[in-house]
Design an enzyme around this catalytic site. Structure first.
Site, PDB file in Angstrom:
ATOM      1  CB  CYS A  12      -0.907  -0.019   1.225  1.00 11.15           C
ATOM      2  SG  CYS A  12      -1.829   1.505   1.490  1.00 11.15           S
ATOM      3  N   GLY A  13       0.696   2.105  -0.995  1.00 13.22           N
ATOM      4  CA  GLY A  13       1.475   3.334  -1.092  1.00 13.22           C
ATOM      5  C   GLY A  13       1.262   4.259   0.093  1.00 13.22           C
TER       6      GLY A  13
END
Length: 143
Positions: A12-13
């Site tokens: 997840c960025g």
């Protein structure tokens, strides 16, 4: 030992950016990859209580079995929702950061700044190039 814990998903960025911001502050947090090491129902309950938000605020819909499980139905109790997260850790929204200043779901990632004891960090560039400038004001998460 660190006083900062991040419930992290490396895919997840937003989670990666929150972790990078914590490290940018000179803090090496305890990193819990919750998909590999899911928190217990008791830990989840404590996290929810510490955020001051409803259990539903911790649920992630996108890329999860949320719809298939019918979790949009308001009839599910908080205890049942916690049990679903235990059974399907991907339902836990991320990143959740716990510090002595509070606990919060850090979306957007710069929300983590409110939980850090460091004052006025130098500018930080997120993975997508967006510049995060710290105003130095710590509003704090929920304690």
């Amino acid at each position: 030992m660190s006083d900062v814990t991040i419930y992290h998903n490396p895919a997840c960025g937003t989670s990666r950016n929150a972790l990078a911001l914590i490290r940018h502050a000179g803090i090496e947090p305890i990193v819990i990859e919750y998909l590999r090491t899911p928190p217990s129902k008791e830990v989840l309950r404590a996290i929810v209580q510490a955020t001051g938000q409803p259990v539903r605020a911790l649920l992630r819909e996108k890329g999860t079995p949320y719809a298939e499980l019918g979790l949009g139905d308001p009839a599910w109790s908080d205890e049942q929702l916690l049990e679903f997260i235990v059974q399907h850790p991907v339902l836990m929204n991320r990143p959740v950061v716990v510090t002595p200043l509070g606990t919060a779901l850090c979306r957007p990632s710069e929300a983590v700044l409110a939980l850090l004891p460091v004052r006025k960090l130098p500018a930080f560039r997120k993975e997508d190039g967006e510049l995060v400038e710290d105003d130095g004001i710590r509003r704090g998460g929920q304690a």
